[in-house]
Design an enzyme around this catalytic site. Structure first.
Site, mmCIF file in Angstrom:
data_model
loop_
_atom_site.group_PDB
_atom_site.id
_atom_site.type_symbol
_atom_site.label_atom_id
_atom_site.label_comp_id
_atom_site.label_asym_id
_atom_site.label_seq_id
_atom_site.Cartn_x
_atom_site.Cartn_y
_atom_site.Cartn_z
ATOM 1 C CD GLU A 176 -6.688 -1.747 -0.459
ATOM 2 O OE1 GLU A 176 -6.253 -1.491 0.696
ATOM 3 O OE2 GLU A 176 -5.676 -1.252 -1.394
ATOM 4 C CD GLU A 190 -3.058 -3.275 -2.933
ATOM 5 O OE1 GLU A 190 -2.235 -4.008 -3.283
ATOM 6 O OE2 GLU A 190 -3.148 -2.462 -2.200
ATOM 7 C CG ASN A 223 -4.485 -5.090 0.694
ATOM 8 O OD1 ASN A 223 -3.393 -5.093 -0.262
ATOM 9 N ND2 ASN A 223 -5.199 -4.091 0.894
HETATM 10 P P1 ADP Z 1 -4.004 -1.602 4.856
HETATM 11 O O1 ADP Z 1 -5.004 -1.550 3.833
HETATM 12 O O2 ADP Z 1 -4.192 -2.994 5.838
HETATM 13 O O3 ADP Z 1 -3.636 -0.555 5.716
HETATM 14 P P2 ADP Z 1 -1.425 -1.210 3.973
HETATM 15 O O4 ADP Z 1 -0.995 -1.498 2.588
HETATM 16 O O5 ADP Z 1 -1.506 0.246 4.269
HETATM 17 O O6 ADP Z 1 -2.658 -2.053 4.311
HETATM 18 O O7 ADP Z 1 -0.303 -2.000 4.734
HETATM 19 C C1 ADP Z 1 -0.531 -2.481 6.055
HETATM 20 C C2 ADP Z 1 0.279 -2.349 6.929
HETATM 21 O O8 ADP Z 1 1.768 -2.960 6.360
HETATM 22 C C3 ADP Z 1 0.905 -0.937 6.827
HETATM 23 O O9 ADP Z 1 1.377 -0.688 8.164
HETATM 24 C C4 ADP Z 1 2.193 -0.864 5.777
HETATM 25 O O10 ADP Z 1 3.167 0.182 6.107
HETATM 26 C C5 ADP Z 1 2.688 -2.201 5.788
HETATM 27 N N1 ADP Z 1 3.097 -3.013 4.670
HETATM 28 C C6 ADP Z 1 2.273 -2.997 3.506
HETATM 29 N N2 ADP Z 1 2.773 -3.587 2.543
HETATM 30 C C7 ADP Z 1 4.122 -3.739 2.840
HETATM 31 C C8 ADP Z 1 5.169 -4.238 2.465
HETATM 32 N N3 ADP Z 1 5.257 -4.760 1.068
HETATM 33 N N4 ADP Z 1 6.564 -4.374 3.282
HETATM 34 C C9 ADP Z 1 6.614 -3.936 4.261
HETATM 35 N N5 ADP Z 1 5.339 -3.483 5.099
HETATM 36 C C10 ADP Z 1 4.455 -3.133 4.246
HETATM 37 P P1 ADP Z 2 -0.757 -0.030 -2.070
HETATM 38 O O1 ADP Z 2 -0.405 -1.198 -2.221
HETATM 39 O O2 ADP Z 2 0.418 0.882 -1.703
HETATM 40 O O3 ADP Z 2 -2.113 -0.045 -1.146
HETATM 41 P P2 ADP Z 2 -2.747 0.835 -3.771
HETATM 42 O O4 ADP Z 2 -2.927 0.686 -5.205
HETATM 43 O O5 ADP Z 2 -3.878 0.136 -2.897
HETATM 44 O O6 ADP Z 2 -1.603 0.894 -3.585
HETATM 45 O O7 ADP Z 2 -3.085 2.492 -3.807
HETATM 46 C C1 ADP Z 2 -2.965 3.188 -2.523
HETATM 47 C C2 ADP Z 2 -3.762 4.482 -2.440
HETATM 48 O O8 ADP Z 2 -3.112 5.012 -3.759
HETATM 49 C C3 ADP Z 2 -5.193 4.537 -2.767
HETATM 50 O O9 ADP Z 2 -6.081 4.326 -1.775
HETATM 51 C C4 ADP Z 2 -5.469 5.677 -3.567
HETATM 52 O O10 ADP Z 2 -5.664 6.687 -2.730
HETATM 53 C C5 ADP Z 2 -4.397 6.072 -4.415
HETATM 54 N N1 ADP Z 2 -4.497 5.540 -5.720
HETATM 55 C C6 ADP Z 2 -4.064 4.434 -6.306
HETATM 56 N N2 ADP Z 2 -4.315 4.172 -7.453
HETATM 57 C C7 ADP Z 2 -4.942 5.352 -7.780
HETATM 58 C C8 ADP Z 2 -5.401 5.869 -9.169
HETATM 59 N N3 ADP Z 2 -5.410 5.171 -10.193
HETATM 60 N N4 ADP Z 2 -5.917 7.304 -8.970
HETATM 61 C C9 ADP Z 2 -5.911 8.211 -7.798
HETATM 62 N N5 ADP Z 2 -5.338 7.386 -7.018
HETATM 63 C C10 ADP Z 2 -5.133 6.239 -6.564
HETATM 64 MG MG MG Z 3 -3.719 -0.626 -1.145
#
Ligand code: ADP
Ligand code: ADP
Ligand code: MG
Length: 668
Positions: free
Chosen positions: A275, A288, A290
């Site tokens: 991402e 990050e 995934n």
């Molecule tokens: P994606 O980019 O595939 O949507 P998300 O970060 O949104 O990834 O997470 C995918 C699904 O898993 C989402 O429905 C989110 O709420 C759930 N999820 C993600 N990380 C966790 C976690 N650490 N614990 C529980 N649920 C999670």
């Molecule tokens: P998660 O593990 O919850 O998915 P991410 O690091 O992938 O966390 O971030 C989820 C979302 O938060 C991104 O898609 C973006 O919209 C927002 N985000 C994360 N980091 C930043 C940043 N430094 N500045 C602006 N938006 C951010």
């Molecule tokens: Mg993310």
């Protein structure tokens, strides 16, 4: 090597994985908690196994029970889906130690990439651009303040082991920092059992662009292009698409190569997603990785024609990757909407309940990944993603229109969902223009409502749907009353043009309707605008109505109550009140007492049989006084005078069947 797979997940993703198992001739085993015993995925699997009570900790997150189920059912492999245990390195390790195959990367790759600070360090080491910020977790508030000064406001506080958008806090002002840090710490501890937090610059109005990668155990790695997931609420994706309107060939190549390099550096195997966020100048920064199948993988499948779950299984079984980078071609455009149990008008709070009616859309270029059915109970225990709808088109606009049409026909009753909200986003001119950023929802919506008014055309379409249903109901009632007439067969044919006045919110529409149910063809004029309407699948009182308007199919969802019809179309939700001109004037008269009714005739308010005329020619009457009595639907009701005045002529006679709008009495 693999002929039976346990799916350590539930809902739509379990259904999705079972589909590929079936296609590949593999047996599938579902695990379920006590509340999921009759979920569609449990019914779809070849075998199933109860693994515990509703709370995820005691069921879907229980490593030991899951592995025991796999062994006792004779599985060779476990697919973790997304969420739950999918990014748990310990789970992957115990599976390996039990002699089973984890369908995903190695435990080492998961540990290295699953931690945001560790993966950022790796990215920095190999020259992948990362969001400016501190690499190490911050110890206390003083360090946080120092970091924020160093980086420059606004900054984002992020849990190191975060996921699903949980725990993140924006800080725009130094005074907000202590409270934000505390809130972030509490939330991350609760969600991930880890309170490490790091700070990075908050990039304003970025786009979320991610790269799908896939690697085998022999060093082959390719990317399958990007997905844009900028439409988010609470840092969680709601609408995703591929390709992205702003990613052109050279940027795709650059981001794809960067993603592959990072995966290589982590000795990554299987399917994964890197991402990034993209700023206004098209600089991209690593967010990050995934280490699993992503929720939004269907859009990639739709444009590549590949089955990512199949590739995952083949790689896990030790097969080399059958696709080369130059063979991974992207064809057309695909967009997906996540349909969740939540209320967009109440801050996207999750909703619960039982699905009482369920109808999915169907058609060409549409894909439904559903985890529910009528009777499904939506509980508080799990993620609120219920189903996903994706559409493919030769270009973005085609895909968007197909998705909007399909969403118009997605009927879910019993639980509040965001189905109309996502449709309103997709129907928004800014979305159609491709003008996206992660702030899209905040900028264009307030309390779940679009900041712009619906278009005249959309409102006209909805008006016509409501009028056709109402008109047909009136006609059917009138026809059913015919046999009550003593002069059977002599009834006049209904007038060729019907008029209605329709009120919806502050709008009033004047509607003229010409046509018949038999021909199913109608000429309709709404406020001087003519439309040609065909109702080929006109099933009255179904919840969905399909109309061809000027040659194009449109699906409407409708709910009925008396002469009011609630209509749902392109994300617009409106109540429509349908009146004949007479009913309208009476309604106006009753609503606005002062307003005098100039009509000098009494028109029939409803179809029925005249049972008595209680006034005589020449009589002086007061408004509201009974003039005659009618029978309709086994009920007799009085018809009152719309005005003060003197009776001129009486056209109604006892025993006569009459239709709406027929003139019954005139005044002098
Ligand atoms: P994606 O980019 O595939 O949507 P998300 O970060 O949104 O990834 O997470 C995918 C699904 O898993 C989402 O429905 C989110 O709420 C759930 N999820 C993600 N990380 C966790 C976690 N650490 N614990 C529980 N649920 C999670
Ligand atoms: P998660 O593990 O919850 O998915 P991410 O690091 O992938 O966390 O971030 C989820 C979302 O938060 C991104 O898609 C973006 O919209 C927002 N985000 C994360 N980091 C930043 C940043 N430094 N500045 C602006 N938006 C951010
Ligand atoms: Mg993310």
């Amino acid at each position: 090597m693999i002929d039976k797979i346990l799916i350590a997940n539930r809902g739509e993703i379990a259904v999705r994985i079972i589909k590929t198992c079936k296609k590949m001739g593999l047996k599938s085993v579902a695990v379920y908690s006590e509340v999921d015993f009759r979920s569609p995925y449990v019914l779809a699997a070849d075998e199933s196994c109860l693994i515990g009570p509703a709370p995820a900790r005691e069921s879907y997150l229980n490593i030991e029970k899951t592995i025991r189920a796999a062994i006792s059912h004779g599985c060779q492999a476990i697919h973790p889906g997304y969420g739950f245990l999918s990014e748990n390195a310990e789970f992957a390790r115990v599976i390996q130690e039990s002699g089973l195959i984890f369908i995903g990367p190695t435990p080492e790759a998961i540990s290295l990439l699953g931690d945001k600070t560790a993966s950022k360090a790796l990215a920095t080491k190999i020259g992948v651009p990362v969001v400016p910020g501190r690499q190490e977790p911050i110890a206390d508030i003083d360090e946080a303040i120092a970091a924020a000064h160093e980086i420059g406001l606004p900054v984002l506080l992020k849990p190191a082991s975060g996921g699903g958008g949980r725990g993140m806090r924006i800080v725009n002002d130094m005074t907000e920092l202590p409270a934000a840090l505390e809130a972030c710490r509490v939330e991350t501890l609760k969600s991930f059992g880890d309170d490490r937090i790091f700070v990075e610059r908050f990039i304003s109005r970025p786009r979320h662009i991610e790269i799908q990668v896939i690697a085998d155990n022999y060093g082959n790695i390719i990317h399958l292009g990007e997905r844009e997931c900028s439409i988010q609420r609470r840092y969680q994706k709601v609408i995703e698409e591929t390709p992205s309107r702003v990613v052109h060939e050279s940027l795709r190549g650059k981001m794809g190569e960067t993603a592959c390099n990072l995966a290589k550096a982590a000795a990554y195997t299987g399917v994964g997603t890197v991402e990034f966020i993209l700023d206004a100048e098209k600089n991209f920064y690593f967010l990050e990785m995934n280490t699993r199948l992503q929720v939004e993988h269907p859009v990639t499948e739709m444009v590549t024609g590949l089955d990512l779950v199949e590739l995952q299984i083949r790689v896990a079984a030790g097969e080399p990757l059958g696709v080369k980078q130059e063979e991974a071609l992207l064809k057309g455009w695909a967009i997906e909407a996540r349909i969740c149990a939540e209320d967009p008008t109440r801050g996207f709070l999750p909703t619960t309940g039982m699905v009482t009616r369920y109808a999915i859309p169907s058609g060409k270029n549409i894909r439904v990944d559903s985890g529910i059915d009528a009777g499904s109970v939506i509980s508080i225990h799990y993620d609120n993603l219920l189903t996903k709808l994706a559409a493919w088109g030769a270009n973005r606009e085609e895909a968007r229109k197909t998705l909007v049409r399909a969403l118009n026909g997605y009927h879910i009753e019993g639980v509040t969902t965001n189905v109309d909200f996502v449709n309103a986003i997709l129907s928004h001119p800014a979305f159609a223009a491709g003008d996206l950023s992660t702030s899209f929802i905040e900028e264009h919506f307030e309390d779940g409502q679009s900041r712009i008014a619906p278009s005249d055309q959309d409102l006209h379409y909805m008006t016509m749907a409501a009028v056709l249903v109402s008109h047909t109901r009136r006609t059917l009632v009138r026809d059913s009353l015919r046999p009550m007439s003593p002069h059977v067969g002599t009834a006049e044919p209904p007038p060729p043009i019907h008029r209605y006045v329709v009120r919806s919110s502050l709008d009033v529409f004047d509607v003229q309707l010409e046509g018949s149910e038999q021909s199913r063809r109608w000429n309709i004029i709404v406020n001087d605008k003519p439309y040609k309407v065909v109702a080929p699948e006109f099933e009255y009182y179904r919840r969905r109505l399909k109309l061809y308007i000027d040659g194009l199919a449109n699906m409407f969802r409708l709910r009925y109550s008396d002469n009011h019809i609630q209509a749902y179309f392109c994300g617009i939700v409106r109540m429509f009140e349908i009146y004949t001109p007479l009913e309208w004037s009476l309604a106006q008269y009753m609503l606005a007492d002062i307003k005098t009714v100039e009509d000098n005739e009494l028109k029939c308010p409803m179809p029925g049989l005249i049972t008595a005329v209680t006034v005589e020619q020449g009589a002086q009457v007061r408004k509201g006084q009974e003039l005659l009595r009618m029978e309709s639907m086994k009920m007799e009701s009085a018809v009152a005078s719309p005005r003060d005045g003197q009776i001129d002529r009486i056209f109604a006679q006892p025993g006569q069947t009459v239709d709406t709008d027929e003139i019954l009495i005139t005044f002098k």
